[in-house]
Design a protein around this motif. Structure first.
Motif, short mmCIF file in Angstrom:
data_model
loop_
_atom_site.label_atom_id
_atom_site.label_comp_id
_atom_site.label_asym_id
_atom_site.label_seq_id
_atom_site.Cartn_x
_atom_site.Cartn_y
_atom_site.Cartn_z
N ASN A 159 18.15 46.25 6.11
CA ASN A 159 17.10 46.18 5.07
C ASN A 159 17.06 44.84 4.32
O ASN A 159 16.73 44.80 3.12
CB ASN A 159 17.29 47.32 4.06
CG ASN A 159 17.02 48.68 4.69
OD1 ASN A 159 16.24 48.80 5.63
ND2 ASN A 159 17.69 49.70 4.18
N ASN A 160 17.39 43.75 5.00
CA ASN A 160 17.40 42.41 4.38
C ASN A 160 18.38 42.30 3.21
O ASN A 160 18.36 41.32 2.48
CB ASN A 160 16.00 42.02 3.88
CG ASN A 160 15.09 41.55 5.00
OD1 ASN A 160 15.46 41.59 6.17
ND2 ASN A 160 13.89 41.11 4.65
N ASP A 161 19.25 43.30 3.03
CA ASP A 161 20.13 43.34 1.87
C ASP A 161 21.62 43.24 2.20
O ASP A 161 22.42 42.89 1.34
CB ASP A 161 19.90 44.63 1.07
CG ASP A 161 18.94 44.44 -0.10
OD1 ASP A 161 18.83 43.30 -0.59
OD2 ASP A 161 18.33 45.43 -0.52
N PHE A 162 21.99 43.60 3.43
CA PHE A 162 23.40 43.59 3.82
C PHE A 162 23.53 42.96 5.20
O PHE A 162 22.72 43.23 6.09
CB PHE A 162 23.97 45.02 3.89
CG PHE A 162 23.87 45.79 2.60
CD1 PHE A 162 24.91 45.76 1.68
CD2 PHE A 162 22.75 46.56 2.32
CE1 PHE A 162 24.82 46.48 0.49
CE2 PHE A 162 22.66 47.28 1.15
CZ PHE A 162 23.69 47.24 0.22
N PHE A 163 24.58 42.15 5.36
CA PHE A 163 24.91 41.65 6.69
C PHE A 163 26.32 42.09 7.02
O PHE A 163 27.26 41.86 6.25
CB PHE A 163 24.81 40.13 6.78
CG PHE A 163 25.10 39.62 8.16
CD1 PHE A 163 24.21 39.85 9.20
CD2 PHE A 163 26.29 38.94 8.44
CE1 PHE A 163 24.48 39.40 10.49
CE2 PHE A 163 26.56 38.49 9.72
CZ PHE A 163 25.66 38.73 10.75
N ILE A 164 26.47 42.75 8.18
CA ILE A 164 27.75 43.32 8.59
C ILE A 164 28.22 42.60 9.84
O ILE A 164 27.54 42.63 10.87
CB ILE A 164 27.61 44.83 8.86
CG1 ILE A 164 27.08 45.53 7.60
CG2 ILE A 164 28.94 45.43 9.29
CD1 ILE A 164 26.49 46.88 7.86
N THR A 165 29.36 41.95 9.75
CA THR A 165 29.87 41.23 10.91
C THR A 165 30.47 42.21 11.90
O THR A 165 31.12 43.19 11.53
CB THR A 165 30.95 40.21 10.50
OG1 THR A 165 32.03 40.89 9.85
CG2 THR A 165 30.38 39.16 9.58
N ASN A 166 30.23 41.92 13.17
CA ASN A 166 30.81 42.74 14.22
C ASN A 166 32.28 42.38 14.37
O ASN A 166 32.74 41.36 13.87
CB ASN A 166 30.06 42.48 15.53
CG ASN A 166 29.86 43.75 16.33
OD1 ASN A 166 30.42 44.79 16.02
ND2 ASN A 166 29.05 43.67 17.36
N VAL A 167 33.03 43.19 15.02
CA VAL A 167 34.45 42.99 15.34
C VAL A 167 35.37 43.33 14.16
O VAL A 167 36.29 44.12 14.29
CB VAL A 167 34.75 41.56 15.84
CG1 VAL A 167 36.24 41.41 16.15
CG2 VAL A 167 33.93 41.24 17.09
N ASN A 168 35.11 42.70 12.96
CA ASN A 168 36.05 42.91 11.85
C ASN A 168 35.44 43.65 10.66
O ASN A 168 36.07 43.79 9.62
CB ASN A 168 36.65 41.59 11.38
CG ASN A 168 35.59 40.60 10.92
OD1 ASN A 168 34.40 40.93 10.88
ND2 ASN A 168 36.00 39.41 10.57
N ALA A 169 34.21 44.13 10.79
CA ALA A 169 33.59 45.01 9.79
C ALA A 169 33.58 44.44 8.37
O ALA A 169 33.89 45.13 7.41
CB ALA A 169 34.26 46.38 9.80
N ASN A 170 33.20 43.18 8.25
CA ASN A 170 32.97 42.61 6.92
C ASN A 170 31.55 42.97 6.48
O ASN A 170 30.59 42.66 7.19
CB ASN A 170 33.10 41.09 6.94
CG ASN A 170 34.54 40.64 6.88
OD1 ASN A 170 35.39 41.32 6.33
ND2 ASN A 170 34.83 39.49 7.46
N VAL A 171 31.42 43.60 5.33
CA VAL A 171 30.10 43.96 4.81
C VAL A 171 29.77 43.02 3.66
O VAL A 171 30.49 42.96 2.66
CB VAL A 171 30.07 45.43 4.33
CG1 VAL A 171 28.66 45.79 3.85
CG2 VAL A 171 30.50 46.36 5.46
N ASN A 172 28.68 42.26 3.82
CA ASN A 172 28.31 41.23 2.85
C ASN A 172 26.97 41.55 2.22
O ASN A 172 26.01 41.90 2.91
CB ASN A 172 28.19 39.87 3.56
CG ASN A 172 29.45 39.49 4.29
OD1 ASN A 172 30.35 38.87 3.75
ND2 ASN A 172 29.52 39.86 5.57
#
Length: 266
Positions: A159-172
């Motif tokens: 939703n243009n509000d969160f970016f989640i990195t693959n592999v290590n599950a960082n939620v930004n």
């Protein structure tokens, strides 16, 4: 003896059924800052099980998923004040770390709007359910509330509000252009190092370096095409990636005589 064996068999059957029906309902907490969900698990089997099911309650048979944490079916109570809002049906589920202790899920929802998304993860030895929702009053929210979008191997934009990195599950949390509304633009590009997100807004390229929250709002140079499809191609052919003094990569307009390698944008 037969009666005893029958009674024992019935007890085992009832116990098995009872185990299968074990559920736990979670009220999700709100994510207010960047957070990592990459806890390890030493168990022999995966701590999560994803179950595929067919929904027979609609005119079309469609796939839905359930999630089990150990032997317990996970339900999410969408509305904190309404116990009847609890559901265990998900339209999509995917692991977001190699440990397979964190899941990104989206509810199965027939309302026509983008259904809510959540993180279901093991953290500090306990199951956490985290809502990926931020209040917004943007005029074009319906257009830009598109749920979970996979950005290649880099991760997921929600939703243009969160970016989640693959592999290590960082939620930004993605820094907004206006704090009161989600970014009113379409995601079009990711930098070569996968840390800068570029959104095409009506008059500019709004760029967010999500690890540092540094942003650049690059005005669209004239003459720019009018349609979104043409604009995206025009940006690829008329902008280049350049690092600033901090080593952060952003798009910059370049001289039309410069030859651009399209691989920079892939």
């Amino acid at each position: 003896m037969k009666h005893i064996l029958y009674a024992l068999g019935l007890s085992v059957l009832l116990f098995s059924c009872k185990e299968q029906e074990t559920t736990a309902t979670y009220t999700p907490r709100i994510l207010t800052a960047n957070e990592k969900f990459n806890e390890s698990y030493d168990g022999k089997d995966s701590i999560f099980t994803i179950l595929l099911k067919k929904d027979q309650n609609t005119s079309e048979i469609k796939e839905e998923f359930n999630v089990k944490f150990k032997d317990t079916l996970v339900k999410i109570q969408v509305n904190k004040a309404d116990p009847n809002s609890a559901t265990d049906k998900f339209a999509s589920t995917q692991f977001i770390n190699t440990q397979k202790t964190a899941l990104l899920v989206q509810l199965a929802d027939n309302s026509g709007l983008a259904a809510p998304s959540y993180i279901i993860a093991l953290k500090n030895g306990k199951l956490n359910v985290v809502s990926l929702y931020r209040a917004s009053n943007g005029k074009e929210d319906t257009k830009y509330t598109t749920g979970i979008n996979k950005l290649g191997r880099a991760g997921y934009l929600v939703n243009n509000d969160f970016f989640i990195t693959n592999v290590n599950a960082n939620v930004n949390l993605v820094k907004r252009q206006n704090p009161e509304e989600r970014i009113q633009g379409e995601f079009i590009l990711n930098s070569p190092d996968k840390t800068t997100l570029v959104f095409l807004t009506p008059s500019s390229l709004y760029q967010v370096h999500y690890p540092s929250d540094e942003v650049v709002n690059e005005k669209l140079a004239k003459p720019a095409p009018q349609s979104d499809a043409e604009l995206t191609e025009w940006v690829k052919n008329n902008y280049i990636w350049a690092k600033n003094k901090k080593g952060i990569t952003f798009l910059k307009f370049h001289d039309s005589d410069r030859i651009v390698d399209i691989k920079e944008f892939q």
